[in-house]
Design an enzyme around this catalytic site. Structure first.
Site, mmCIF file in Angstrom:
data_model
loop_
_atom_site.group_PDB
_atom_site.id
_atom_site.type_symbol
_atom_site.label_atom_id
_atom_site.label_comp_id
_atom_site.label_asym_id
_atom_site.label_seq_id
_atom_site.Cartn_x
_atom_site.Cartn_y
_atom_site.Cartn_z
ATOM 1 C CG PHE A 188 -0.217 0.104 2.520
ATOM 2 C CD1 PHE A 188 -0.163 1.299 3.193
ATOM 3 C CD2 PHE A 188 0.414 -0.999 3.068
ATOM 4 C CE1 PHE A 188 0.498 1.414 4.390
ATOM 5 C CE2 PHE A 188 1.078 -0.896 4.268
ATOM 6 C CZ PHE A 188 1.125 0.305 4.941
ATOM 7 C CE LYS A 189 3.867 2.356 5.574
ATOM 8 N NZ LYS A 189 4.882 2.219 6.626
ATOM 9 C CG ASP A 190 6.001 0.247 -2.658
ATOM 10 O OD1 ASP A 190 7.137 0.688 -2.864
ATOM 11 O OD2 ASP A 190 5.755 -0.652 -1.852
ATOM 12 C CG LEU A 246 4.790 6.709 0.294
ATOM 13 C CD1 LEU A 246 5.807 5.814 0.960
ATOM 14 C CD2 LEU A 246 4.924 8.140 0.811
ATOM 15 C CD GLN A 273 5.702 1.004 9.719
ATOM 16 O OE1 GLN A 273 5.728 2.034 9.100
ATOM 17 N NE2 GLN A 273 6.788 0.492 10.232
#
Length: 404
Positions: free
Chosen positions: A27-29, A32, A146
């Site tokens: 999800f962060k990729d 971001l 996270q």
């Protein structure tokens, strides 16, 4: 776990696939990469026609336990009028993690734990001196999202409150089990361990005990004493369990804020706090928890590989173990979010599968990682003795050099 469950249960998984991507695909990729473009889009519009000294500039800071710092850097690198600094605990990330983070972008490092890195990020945002000259923005550890820091399951909690059908949210921890212990008895206590009791895991995978009392495990990205997102749930629980219920909303909000501040003060001064029974019962209404040891982690990696040919990393194995336990008690559809991928925990995976014929770790290592550790690193160290002053000086100096 029983010997048949891994091959007979079905799971919907959320995450990447055996490390076949250069970035930590999760999800962060996704978020971001969008966020980096968003930052640049508005900065370019704001700075159109301005000279260099009058341009708006964004200084992005974050902290990582090693696995998602690269996602932040790759999402922000090369963006116009944006500088990014990611802190991580020296010696507590694997060699490939450090290479991912250090090779493409400037980075600051501090001796200590991930918890200490997060504390520095928070201190910078509260620091009036750096805020006089820098427009700060955060990525990674502070927003909800996270796993080891409770962000994923907290997001699931609010999604459930908004109507997403879910019977229960399961929290999976390793032997650094502060969250699991809270759900057992309502006590949120650091419970540090030292000496031989703290030893475990692999240094090359990022495991490193620390005087603060973090336990070394095979899943070092989850080796934390406290969760940085947990206070958000505490506030919600303090807000919704108040009596009388007819009190004005602003009063209930202030009361919840005061209660969380009281709990956090006890955590800092006494190493922990306990909540009322009604708060604990409210927490148990939506959540359950499972603690998974290193021995159980290895067993799950072996079980899943031998029955399905899939290679789990130790962090993912903790989630699978917890899910299988819940499935034994409550049959049904389970959606689990895995923590990270095997390329970052090679020693733990090889420990589990070293006796399995046909397993070759190098065969599943992405070609992009070959030689990565040999590339030049862009890294700056901040000594513990320099503290916040040293960190501020470094960031401001690096930003000014980049602007000229």
């Amino acid at each position: 776990m029983s010997s048949h469950t891994a091959s007979q249960r079905y799971f919907s998984t959320r995450g990447g696939s055996n490390g076949l991507s250069f970035e930590d695909v999760a999800f962060k990729d996704v978020a971001l990469q969008f966020l980096g473009n968003l930052f640049e889009y508005f900065l370019v519009r704001s700075n159109n026609g301005k000279s260099s000294k009058d341009r708006s500039h964004l200084t992005v800071i974050g902290a990582t336990s090693g696995d998602t710092g690269s996602a932040a850097i790759y999402g922000l690198r090369g963006k116009q009028d944006v500088s990014v600094f990611i802190m991580y605990p020296t010696g507590k990330v694997s060699a490939i993690q450090e290479a991912q983070v250090c090779c493409p972008s400037p980075l600051t490092s501090n001796n200590g734990t991930f918890t200490k890195s997060k504390d520095f990020v928070k201190a910078l945002f509260a620091d009036p001196l750096i805020n006089e000259t820098q427009s700060l923005a955060a990525v990674n550890s502070l927003p909800s999202g996270q796993c080891g820091n409770f962000g994923d399951v907290l997001a699931g909690f609010f999604a459930k409150k908004l109507g997403v059908p879910s019977e229960s949210l399961v929290i999976a921890t390793n032997e650094n089990d502060i969250l699991h212990r809270f759900w057992q008895n309502g006590a949120y206590e650091k419970n540090p361990v030292h000496g031989p009791a703290a030893e475990g895991g692999f240094v090359d995978d990022g495991a490193k005990a620390h005087p603060s009392g973090v336990k070394e495990t095979l899943s070092p990205a989850m080796d934390i004493l406290v969760s940085s997102n947990f206070e958000r749930l505490l506030w919600y629980l303090a807000y919704t369990t108040q009596t009388p219920h007819e009190a004005p909303t602003h009063e209930k909000r202030q009361t919840a804020c005061s209660k969380v501040q009281e709990w956090q003060s006890q955590l800092k001064s006494q190493g922990g706090f306990s909540v009322d029974e009604k708060v604990l019962e409210a927490a148990k209404a939506d959540f359950s928890s499972e603690r998974v040891s290193d021995t159980q982690t290895v067993a799950t990696i072996q079980d899943v590989y031998r029955k399905g040919g899939y290679v789990l990393d130790p962090h993912s194995a903790i989630g699978v173990t917890a899910a299988l336990r819940v499935a034994e008690m409550k049959p049904g559809c389970i959606v689990w979010r895995w923590r990270r991928r095997i390329r970052l925990s090679s020693n733990a995976v090889e420990l589990a599968l070293k006796d399995d014929k046909g397993f070759d770790f190098q065969a599943i290592l992405p070609e992009q990682f070959v030689g990565l550790a040999e590339l030049p690193k862009r890294i700056k160290y901040v000594k513990k003795s320099e503290g916040l002053d040293g960190l501020r000086k470094l960031i401001v100096g690096e930003v000014e050099k980049g602007l000229h």
